[in-house]
Each structure stands twice: as structure tokens, then as C-alpha cells.
Design a protein around this motif. Structure first.
Motif, PDB file in Angstrom:
ATOM      1  N   PHE A 201      40.427  35.728  37.615  1.00  0.00           N
ATOM      2  CA  PHE A 201      39.666  35.561  36.376  1.00  0.00           C
ATOM      3  C   PHE A 201      38.762  36.768  36.141  1.00  0.00           C
ATOM      4  N   LEU A 202      38.073  37.181  37.184  1.00  0.00           N
ATOM      5  CA  LEU A 202      37.149  38.309  37.070  1.00  0.00           C
ATOM      6  C   LEU A 202      37.855  39.588  36.620  1.00  0.00           C
ATOM      7  N   LYS A 203      38.985  39.868  37.228  1.00  0.00           N
ATOM      8  CA  LYS A 203      39.693  41.107  36.898  1.00  0.00           C
ATOM      9  C   LYS A 203      40.143  41.143  35.445  1.00  0.00           C
ATOM     10  N   LYS A 204      40.357  39.982  34.856  1.00  0.00           N
ATOM     11  CA  LYS A 204      40.743  39.915  33.445  1.00  0.00           C
ATOM     12  C   LYS A 204      39.539  40.077  32.519  1.00  0.00           C
ATOM     13  N   TYR A 205      38.401  39.538  32.951  1.00  0.00           N
ATOM     14  CA  TYR A 205      37.314  39.385  31.990  1.00  0.00           C
ATOM     15  C   TYR A 205      35.967  40.000  32.385  1.00  0.00           C
ATOM     16  N   TYR A 206      35.853  40.560  33.586  1.00  0.00           N
ATOM     17  CA  TYR A 206      34.505  40.941  34.005  1.00  0.00           C
ATOM     18  C   TYR A 206      33.892  42.051  33.164  1.00  0.00           C
ATOM     19  N   HIS A 207      34.723  42.898  32.571  1.00  0.00           N
ATOM     20  CA  HIS A 207      34.175  43.965  31.724  1.00  0.00           C
ATOM     21  C   HIS A 207      33.514  43.420  30.462  1.00  0.00           C
ATOM     22  N   SER A 208      33.935  42.227  30.041  1.00  0.00           N
ATOM     23  CA  SER A 208      33.364  41.633  28.830  1.00  0.00           C
ATOM     24  C   SER A 208      32.330  40.547  29.133  1.00  0.00           C
ATOM     25  N   MET A 209      32.059  40.300  30.403  1.00  0.00           N
ATOM     26  CA  MET A 209      31.079  39.287  30.785  1.00  0.00           C
ATOM     27  C   MET A 209      29.666  39.850  30.655  1.00  0.00           C
ATOM     28  N   SER A 210      28.716  38.989  30.331  1.00  0.00           N
ATOM     29  CA  SER A 210      27.318  39.422  30.329  1.00  0.00           C
ATOM     30  C   SER A 210      26.891  39.749  31.751  1.00  0.00           C
ATOM     31  N   ARG A 211      25.852  40.555  31.864  1.00  0.00           N
ATOM     32  CA  ARG A 211      25.357  40.923  33.191  1.00  0.00           C
ATOM     33  C   ARG A 211      24.891  39.681  33.957  1.00  0.00           C
ATOM     34  N   THR A 212      24.259  38.770  33.237  1.00  0.00           N
ATOM     35  CA  THR A 212      23.777  37.537  33.870  1.00  0.00           C
ATOM     36  C   THR A 212      24.937  36.735  34.439  1.00  0.00           C
ATOM     37  N   CYS A 213      25.956  36.540  33.634  1.00  0.00           N
ATOM     38  CA  CYS A 213      27.118  35.770  34.071  1.00  0.00           C
ATOM     39  C   CYS A 213      27.797  36.434  35.262  1.00  0.00           C
ATOM     40  N   LEU A 214      27.982  37.737  35.177  1.00  0.00           N
ATOM     41  CA  LEU A 214      28.644  38.458  36.265  1.00  0.00           C
ATOM     42  C   LEU A 214      27.852  38.351  37.556  1.00  0.00           C
ATOM     43  N   ARG A 215      26.548  38.534  37.474  1.00  0.00           N
ATOM     44  CA  ARG A 215      25.717  38.456  38.677  1.00  0.00           C
ATOM     45  C   ARG A 215      25.789  37.075  39.323  1.00  0.00           C
ATOM     46  N   TYR A 216      25.755  36.040  38.519  1.00  0.00           N
ATOM     47  CA  TYR A 216      25.877  34.687  39.065  1.00  0.00           C
ATOM     48  C   TYR A 216      27.247  34.472  39.703  1.00  0.00           C
ATOM     49  N   THR A 217      28.284  34.992  39.069  1.00  0.00           N
ATOM     50  CA  THR A 217      29.647  34.794  39.557  1.00  0.00           C
ATOM     51  C   THR A 217      29.867  35.445  40.910  1.00  0.00           C
ATOM     52  N   ILE A 218      29.356  36.649  41.092  1.00  0.00           N
ATOM     53  CA  ILE A 218      29.644  37.427  42.306  1.00  0.00           C
ATOM     54  C   ILE A 218      28.511  37.387  43.318  1.00  0.00           C
ATOM     55  N   GLU A 219      27.600  36.464  43.136  1.00  0.00           N
ATOM     56  CA  GLU A 219      26.396  36.399  43.979  1.00  0.00           C
ATOM     57  C   GLU A 219      26.704  36.375  45.472  1.00  0.00           C
ATOM     58  N   ARG A 220      27.774  35.720  45.879  1.00  0.00           N
ATOM     59  CA  ARG A 220      28.096  35.556  47.296  1.00  0.00           C
ATOM     60  C   ARG A 220      29.122  36.573  47.803  1.00  0.00           C
ATOM     61  N   PHE A 221      29.500  37.514  46.964  1.00  0.00           N
ATOM     62  CA  PHE A 221      30.459  38.531  47.396  1.00  0.00           C
ATOM     63  C   PHE A 221      29.819  39.459  48.430  1.00  0.00           C
ATOM     64  N   PRO A 222      30.626  40.045  49.313  1.00  0.00           N
ATOM     65  CA  PRO A 222      30.098  41.110  50.187  1.00  0.00           C
ATOM     66  C   PRO A 222      29.468  42.193  49.317  1.00  0.00           C
ATOM     67  N   GLU A 223      28.403  42.809  49.793  1.00  0.00           N
ATOM     68  CA  GLU A 223      27.628  43.737  48.974  1.00  0.00           C
ATOM     69  C   GLU A 223      28.473  44.874  48.390  1.00  0.00           C
ATOM     70  N   LYS A 224      29.384  45.409  49.169  1.00  0.00           N
ATOM     71  CA  LYS A 224      30.209  46.515  48.681  1.00  0.00           C
ATOM     72  C   LYS A 224      31.078  46.053  47.509  1.00  0.00           C
ATOM     73  N   ARG A 225      31.659  44.874  47.644  1.00  0.00           N
ATOM     74  CA  ARG A 225      32.507  44.333  46.580  1.00  0.00           C
ATOM     75  C   ARG A 225      31.667  43.978  45.351  1.00  0.00           C
ATOM     76  N   ARG A 226      30.509  43.430  45.595  1.00  0.00           N
ATOM     77  CA  ARG A 226      29.608  43.058  44.503  1.00  0.00           C
ATOM     78  C   ARG A 226      29.215  44.287  43.691  1.00  0.00           C
ATOM     79  N   GLN A 227      28.854  45.354  44.380  1.00  0.00           N
ATOM     80  CA  GLN A 227      28.454  46.577  43.693  1.00  0.00           C
ATOM     81  C   GLN A 227      29.616  47.195  42.928  1.00  0.00           C
ATOM     82  N   ALA A 228      30.808  47.060  43.455  1.00  0.00           N
ATOM     83  CA  ALA A 228      31.982  47.598  42.767  1.00  0.00           C
ATOM     84  C   ALA A 228      32.176  46.905  41.419  1.00  0.00           C
TER      85      ALA A 228
END
Length: 238
Positions: A201-228
Motif C-alpha cells: 500500500f505504501l509503495k503505491k501511495y506514500y508520495h501522496s500521503m500527508s506527512r502526518t499519515c505517513l509518520r503514523y503509518t511507519i512509526e514502528r519501522f526500523p529507523e533506516k527504513r523509516r527515514q527512506a
């Protein structure tokens, strides 16, 4: 048991000091999402304790309680309705579900939605058409849109993601912060069960997601992946 006796029991725990804190926390000032909401100053554990004492209250009396001007009394009504729903037969569950949807104007803050939507709307529609959820997702009412997103939590917990992803997609362009947070939260919950589904889902839509939504979605990702993701370095998919 009546709504009035239930209110009296709850108000034993009221605190003016806590009420003032809660009114600030739930943004009740002019122009805020909770503008005009009034608090007694009763905390959730105390509300749950009272709900446990008054589960036998009739549906009509619970409805009276749900129409209260006080936030905690509305929350109390919802906790009672959830308990009655779980124990009810098909007819009773239908009545509670229909009452809930008829009273969404009283389910008018994020905690009221978050504690109830999956247990009543999500649960009732489990083996039924999900059309009512999609109708709610298109509502002009903030809280009805949040109900739609949170109702899908019931299916997420069962490992069924189709409706959560579809509603999330519908709400990606929603301008309200509380909807963006709800969408991100539910996508994160999907990821707890299936990281591959979340990332598809993210790979399809993350470029169009709000910063708030994206941050909530990837909150638990490893830091390197989150920053990417935050830096837009993940390759998008069609």
C-alpha cells in the motif's frame, strides 16, 4: 435502572480540576475539533467501573444517557452499549447498531469513536455488506469518517485487510488531522499483521500521503527504513 440514577453514580467521581484538564486535552476551545464539549472530570477507569454496575439498563435509557451534554456520560453510554451488544442476540445487536448510527452526532470526539466503532459497527457488519462503512467514509461529518476508518479495526484484528485498505485509500486526501492520524494508525495495525501488505500500500501511495499519515503509518519501522520513506527514497509501485 434509569439514565438519571446512572448519571448520579458517575457524578460521584466528578472533579472540577480534572474537568479543566480534560477540556484542554480534548480541544474544546473555539474553532477546535471538540468545541463546546463539556466534561465532568471523571477518568476512564471510573467510567468503566460505573458501566459495569449498570449493564442491565434498558436500551431506551442508554439512549437517554448517550444524549447527555457531558462527555463522560456519553462515553458511559457507549461502554454500556458495547457490553449489551456483545451479550445480545441478533435482534438486540441490530437495534444497538441502528441506534449507534442514528446517534453519531453524540459520538463527537475521538475517544468516543475509538472505543466504540469497531465493537459495534465493525462487529455488526462482520458477515454483512460493508456498504454502510463506505457511506460513512464519504460523510461531511468528521466523526462519521473516523467511525468508518476505526470500524475496519475489527477486520484488521481478524487478519482481513481489504476494507481497511479501501477506506484508507478513500481518506488519504482528507484534510483533517484526526482523519490522517486514524488512517495512519489503521495502516500501522495492518503492518503489525502483515508488513508486506502495508508496504504494498505504501509503495503505491506514500508520495501522496500527508506527512502526518505517513509518520503514523511507519512509526514502528526500523529507523533506516523509516527515514527512506520520509525522504521519498523508496521506489514507488504502480
Amino acid at each position: 435502572m434509569t439514565a438519571q440514577t446512572t448519571k448520579k453514580e458517575l457524578r460521584k467521581y466528578a472533579s472540577l480540576k480534572k474537568a479543566k484538564l480534560l477540556q484542554r486535552f480534548f480541544k474544546t476551545g473555539p474553532g477546535d475539533y471538540g468545541h463546546g464539549d463539556i466534561f465532568l472530570g471523571v477518568m476512564v477507569p471510573e467510567i468503566r467501573a460505573v458501566a459495569g454496575l449498570y449493564q442491565a439498563i434498558s436500551l431506551n435509557e442508554a439512549d437517554r444517557l448517550l444524549k447527555s451534554k457531558f462527555h463522560e456520560e456519553r462515553l458511559l453510554a457507549l461502554l454500556i452499549l458495547i457490553s449489551k451488544f456483545k451479550k445480545g442476540n441478533d435482534k438486540e445487536k441490530k437495534e444497538i447498531y441502528e441506534l449507534y448510527l442514528a446517534r453519531t452526532r453524540y459520538i463527537n470526539n475521538w475517544d468516543l469513536v475509538d472505543l466504540s466503532a469497531k465493537h459495534i459497527v465493525g462487529a455488526y457488519l462482520k458477515d454483512r455488506s460493508k456498504k454502510p462503512i463506505y457511506i460513512l467514509a464519504q460523510s461531511n461529518v468528521l466523526w462519521e469518517r473516523r467511525i468508518a476508518m476505526l470500524a475496519t479495526f475489527y477486520y484488521i484484528e481478524e487478519g482481513v485487510f481489504k476494507d481497511a485498505l479501501a477506506v484508507a485509500h478513500m481518506l488519504l486526501s482528507d484534510t483533517h488531522d484526526l482523519i490522517q492520524k486514524a488512517v495512519g494508525w489503521m495502516l500501522r495495525e495492518v503492518g503489525k499483521r502483515s508488513i508486506s501488505v502495508e508496504e504494498d500500500f505504501l509503495k503505491k501511495y506514500y508520495h501522496s500521503m500527508s506527512r502526518t499519515c505517513l509518520r503514523y503509518t511507519i512509526e514502528r519501522f526500523p529507523e533506516k527504513r523509516r527515514q527512506a520513506y520520509l525522504k521519498g527514497k523508496i521506489k514507488a509501485s504502480a
